[in-house]
Structure formats: C-alpha cells, structure tokens
Motif scaffolding. Structure first.
Motif, PDB file in Angstrom:
ATOM      1  N   LEU A 297      51.338  12.820  73.501  1.00 21.33           N
ATOM      2  CA  LEU A 297      52.453  13.163  73.206  1.00 21.33           C
ATOM      3  C   LEU A 297      52.541  13.626  72.508  1.00 21.33           C
ATOM      4  CD1 LEU A 297      54.470   9.062  72.314  1.00 21.33           C
ATOM      5  CD2 LEU A 297      54.646  10.229  75.046  1.00 21.33           C
ATOM      6  N   ARG A 298      51.512  14.672  72.133  1.00 20.12           N
ATOM      7  CA  ARG A 298      51.379  15.608  70.810  1.00 20.12           C
ATOM      8  C   ARG A 298      52.227  16.999  71.140  1.00 20.12           C
ATOM      9  NH1 ARG A 298      48.350  17.523  66.346  1.00 20.12           N
ATOM     10  NH2 ARG A 298      49.621  19.667  66.228  1.00 20.12           N
ATOM     11  N   SER A 299      51.966  17.399  72.975  1.00 19.43           N
ATOM     12  CA  SER A 299      52.537  18.322  73.519  1.00 19.43           C
ATOM     13  C   SER A 299      54.090  18.777  73.345  1.00 19.43           C
ATOM     14  CB  SER A 299      51.340  19.014  74.739  1.00 19.43           C
ATOM     15  OG  SER A 299      51.296  18.154  75.330  1.00 19.43           O
ATOM     16  N   SER A 300      54.540  17.413  73.881  1.00 18.32           N
ATOM     17  CA  SER A 300      55.702  17.916  74.390  1.00 18.32           C
ATOM     18  C   SER A 300      56.186  17.500  72.677  1.00 18.32           C
ATOM     19  CB  SER A 300      55.477  16.548  74.899  1.00 18.32           C
ATOM     20  OG  SER A 300      55.435  15.326  75.238  1.00 18.32           O
ATOM     21  N   LEU A 301      55.822  16.817  71.960  1.00 18.63           N
ATOM     22  CA  LEU A 301      56.793  16.783  70.727  1.00 18.63           C
ATOM     23  C   LEU A 301      56.824  17.795  70.059  1.00 18.63           C
ATOM     24  CD1 LEU A 301      56.247  12.837  69.643  1.00 18.63           C
ATOM     25  CD2 LEU A 301      57.898  13.591  70.829  1.00 18.63           C
ATOM     26  N   ASP A 302      55.532  18.525  69.960  1.00 18.37           N
ATOM     27  CA  ASP A 302      55.374  19.683  69.282  1.00 18.37           C
ATOM     28  C   ASP A 302      56.729  20.464  69.527  1.00 18.37           C
ATOM     29  OD1 ASP A 302      53.410  19.559  67.196  1.00 18.37           O
ATOM     30  OD2 ASP A 302      52.079  20.287  68.714  1.00 18.37           O
ATOM     31  N   LEU A 303      56.515  21.063  70.506  1.00 19.56           N
ATOM     32  CA  LEU A 303      58.303  21.502  71.524  1.00 19.56           C
ATOM     33  C   LEU A 303      59.180  21.315  71.277  1.00 19.56           C
ATOM     34  CD1 LEU A 303      58.484  23.856  72.898  1.00 19.56           C
ATOM     35  CD2 LEU A 303      58.411  22.709  75.246  1.00 19.56           C
ATOM     36  N   VAL A 305      60.562  19.264  68.832  1.00 16.50           N
ATOM     37  CA  VAL A 305      60.323  19.651  67.325  1.00 16.50           C
ATOM     38  C   VAL A 305      61.376  20.990  66.837  1.00 16.50           C
ATOM     39  CG1 VAL A 305      60.182  19.236  64.664  1.00 16.50           C
ATOM     40  CG2 VAL A 305      58.965  17.370  66.213  1.00 16.50           C
ATOM     41  N   LEU A 306      60.407  21.468  67.270  1.00 19.03           N
ATOM     42  CA  LEU A 306      61.251  23.393  66.883  1.00 19.03           C
ATOM     43  C   LEU A 306      62.119  23.645  67.803  1.00 19.03           C
ATOM     44  CD1 LEU A 306      57.500  25.028  67.949  1.00 19.03           C
ATOM     45  CD2 LEU A 306      58.791  24.726  65.590  1.00 19.03           C
ATOM     46  N   ASP A 307      62.294  22.893  69.557  1.00 19.59           N
ATOM     47  CA  ASP A 307      63.630  22.916  69.414  1.00 19.59           C
ATOM     48  C   ASP A 307      64.940  22.348  68.780  1.00 19.59           C
ATOM     49  OD1 ASP A 307      62.789  24.367  71.291  1.00 19.59           O
ATOM     50  OD2 ASP A 307      62.620  22.641  73.392  1.00 19.59           O
ATOM     51  N   GLN A 308      64.660  21.227  68.391  1.00 13.26           N
ATOM     52  CA  GLN A 308      65.627  20.517  67.543  1.00 13.26           C
ATOM     53  C   GLN A 308      65.904  21.481  66.212  1.00 13.26           C
ATOM     54  OE1 GLN A 308      67.475  18.362  69.062  1.00 13.26           O
ATOM     55  NE2 GLN A 308      66.703  18.639  70.480  1.00 13.26           N
ATOM     56  N   VAL A 309      64.888  22.173  65.729  1.00  9.69           N
ATOM     57  CA  VAL A 309      64.934  22.503  63.847  1.00  9.69           C
ATOM     58  C   VAL A 309      65.759  23.144  64.340  1.00  9.69           C
ATOM     59  CG1 VAL A 309      63.363  20.539  62.867  1.00  9.69           C
ATOM     60  CG2 VAL A 309      62.804  23.496  63.683  1.00  9.69           C
ATOM     61  N   GLU A 310      65.798  24.051  65.446  1.00  5.56           N
ATOM     62  CA  GLU A 310      65.828  25.528  65.358  1.00  5.56           C
ATOM     63  C   GLU A 310      67.918  25.005  66.154  1.00  5.56           C
ATOM     64  OE1 GLU A 310      63.669  27.765  67.914  1.00  5.56           O
ATOM     65  OE2 GLU A 310      61.858  27.926  66.647  1.00  5.56           O
ATOM     66  N   GLY A 311      67.694  24.427  66.306  1.00  3.88           N
ATOM     67  CA  GLY A 311      69.378  24.208  67.124  1.00  3.88           C
ATOM     68  C   GLY A 311      70.474  24.227  65.676  1.00  3.88           C
ATOM     69  N   GLY A 312      71.904  24.808  65.675  1.00  7.38           N
ATOM     70  CA  GLY A 312      73.002  24.515  64.923  1.00  7.38           C
ATOM     71  C   GLY A 312      72.940  23.168  64.179  1.00  7.38           C
TER      72      GLY A 312
END
Length: 328
Positions: A297-303, A305-312
C-alpha cells in the motif's frame, strides 16, 4: 486499521464510532482508493506500532510521530501534519518559587558577576595609580583589596568619599566609574525588576530553556520523552496526558510537555482555568500513517496523502478544529 484515542486527531464516540482529523483523512483516502477497512483500538502508540510491525494490523493512524527509532520497525507514508512540542504550566503558580528561580538563574548570576568584574577592574586601575602615593592603597595584596572594596562601595554609592583616591589620575578614573556605575546599577535594577515582574505575572516557564531548572513531565514512550532524553533533561513519565496534567494541577510538576495540538485540545476541554499552554513550541513533529515494512500500500497511499492534504477541505478542517493549518 489500528488507531488510538488522540483527540482531536482520533476520538472515540459514546456509540463506539470514531471521528477526528486523522480519521477523516483516512476515510477520504480509503474511499478514493476503494479500500475496505475495520478500525481496531489499541491502548497505546507502542501497541499500535508493534501490531503493525508484526502484521497484526495492515496500517495505523492517529497522531503518530515519525521518528528514526520507529522507522526501523515500520514504514511511514508521506506526513500529513507538522507540529511541535508544547508546554503546559499551572495557572496559579507559586510566585515565590518563580522569583527564587529568577534569582538563581544563570542570567542573574552572570549579571552580578559582570558588575563585580567591572568593580574589580576599576579597583585595580585605581590601585595602580594610588599605591605609591596614597597610604590607604599602599602595599600589595592589602592595598589591592582596599582598592577593590572602595570601588565596590563607589558602585553602590555608599560611602565613596571615605578613603577616596588622592592623585589626579585616580580621581579621574573614580569620577568616571561613579558616573558609569549609576548607569550600570540602573540598568541592572531595571532588568531584574522586569524579570521578576514577568515571572510573577507569567510564571517561571516561558520556553524550552526554562525546562532545565524545573520539574518536567511527559507521557512515557512518547516522542516528547525521547526528545527530552536526547536533550539530557530529567523527566517524570506518566501513562497518558491526563495523568500528567493532573499531576501538574496538584503541584507535583512545574511543566508538562507533549505534542502541542493534542495538549492544547485536552487543556481546553478538561483543564480550563487550571492549566495553560505556553505560547511557544519547539522541536518538529510529523504525523503520518503507519505501514508494515515493504507494504504493497505504500506507493498508492503516499500519493493519496499528498492529494488530500493539498486540497482545500483539509486546510479548512485544520482551521475549524485547531485554528491553524500546519499540514506539512
């Protein structure tokens, strides 16, 4: 999916459901990645990390700090929140204890030493001018001691006229010293008064450096305890934040250290009017999702997490819950 109560990042409801900042993030990630999961509560962060490391859990999320020691046994995703360690202190602190600590502090001793050093330097210069021409300053150690004593008296404006220098160079130095000492004593007095007033009004702990001279507590096996140990600060260990804050309230501690957002939340909800948070933070703590070593799950969760925390929505969630948005 392992979790642990860590408000406001992971909070268990009376009906057994879970809410909180970290779990809101995880639920959005799970929905986007089409992951089915079941939350399992652990008693401590150590139990959570151990369970993830031995494969009992597929992942873990709460307010879990990334450290080198932990990374040797588990993997972490990209961090989703950055914070620091905060300090809680009692509101009704004993003012005499604060004043005593101020008078015994290194800064106070340093200031007194500087004044005495100036007095002795001036005394030595006057002795050099007077030792062959003025009886009171004549001789070796005796005359030098008399000169030191007179210089100190002149600094405090107490009896400087008695046994004063007799030569013109000695009197010039003495005049300059008496004028300069008035200024030096005024600055010293103002500084000490300001320090004592501040400590009486605000307490003895204002930042990390003050922790070296007070009784400090922290949660056992936490990132705060590890950090304080690396700084060689003695620390009393407690099973949870509530226990430590209760000890602080009873007067058994002078300060309690923990992750600042968690500490602030608990003080605001359970210790209002008894404990306050110092307006400072230190160290740097990153929260992340925990995974077993070499997890698929590491690679998919890394991306994710980044997608979510960059969201408004993430910034808005942090602001509504914490009044801040230090996401990464």
């Amino acid at each position: 999916m392992a979790t642990k109560v860590a408000p406001p990042f992971a909070m268990k409801q009376p009906d057994g459901g879970w809410t909180g900042i970290s779990l809101a993030l995880w639920k959005r990630i799970a929905e986007e990645e089409h992951l089915r999961f079941r939350l399992v509560e652990t008693d401590s962060i150590s139990d959570l990390l151990h369970g993830v490391a031995n494969g009992s859990f597929d992942a873990g999320v709460a307010a879990i700090t990334v450290t080198a020691a932990r990374a040797r046994g588990v993997d972490f995703t990209q961090p989703f929140y950055n914070t620091g360690l905060g300090i809680a202190v009692p509101i009704n602190e004993d003012p005499w204890r604060s004043i005593g600590q101020a008078l015994l502090s290194f800064g106070f001793i340093q200031a007194v030493g500087a004044l005495l050093g100036l007095a002795m330097t001036v005394g030595f210069v006057i002795w050099m001018f007077e030792r062959r021409k003025t009886e009171h300053f004549a001789g070796g150690a005796k005359g030098l001691g008399s000169s030191f004593w007179w210089s100190t008296l002149a600094m405090t404006q107490a009896g400087a006229a008695q046994n004063a220098p007799a030569t013109l160079p000695g009197r010039i130095v003495a005049m300059g010293w008496m004028i300069a000492s008035v200024i030096a004593i005024a600055v010293f007095t103002a500084g000490i008064t300001s320090t004592l007033t501040r400590r009486e009004l605000e307490g003895s702990v204002h930042g990390f450096d003050d922790l070296r001279i007070v009784r400090v507590g922290a949660v056992a096996a936490s990132a705060a305890t590890d950090y304080l140990a690396r700084q060689r600060l003695p620390v009393r260990r407690y099973p949870d934040v509530e226990s430590g804050l209760a000890a602080l309230r009873r007067g058994e501690l002078d300060a309690f250290v923990h992750d600042k957002p968690l500490l602030t939340w608990i003080v605001r909800n359970e210790f209002t009017g008894q404990v306050r948070i110092v307006d400072t933070s230190f160290s740097s703590e990153n929260y992340a999702i925990v995974l077993p070593k070499n997890s698929a799950l590491r690679s998919s969760l890394d991306l994710a997490v980044l997608d979510q925390v960059e969201g408004g929505w993430w910034q808005q969630t942090l602001f509504e819950t914490l009044g801040a948005n230090r996401s990464r």
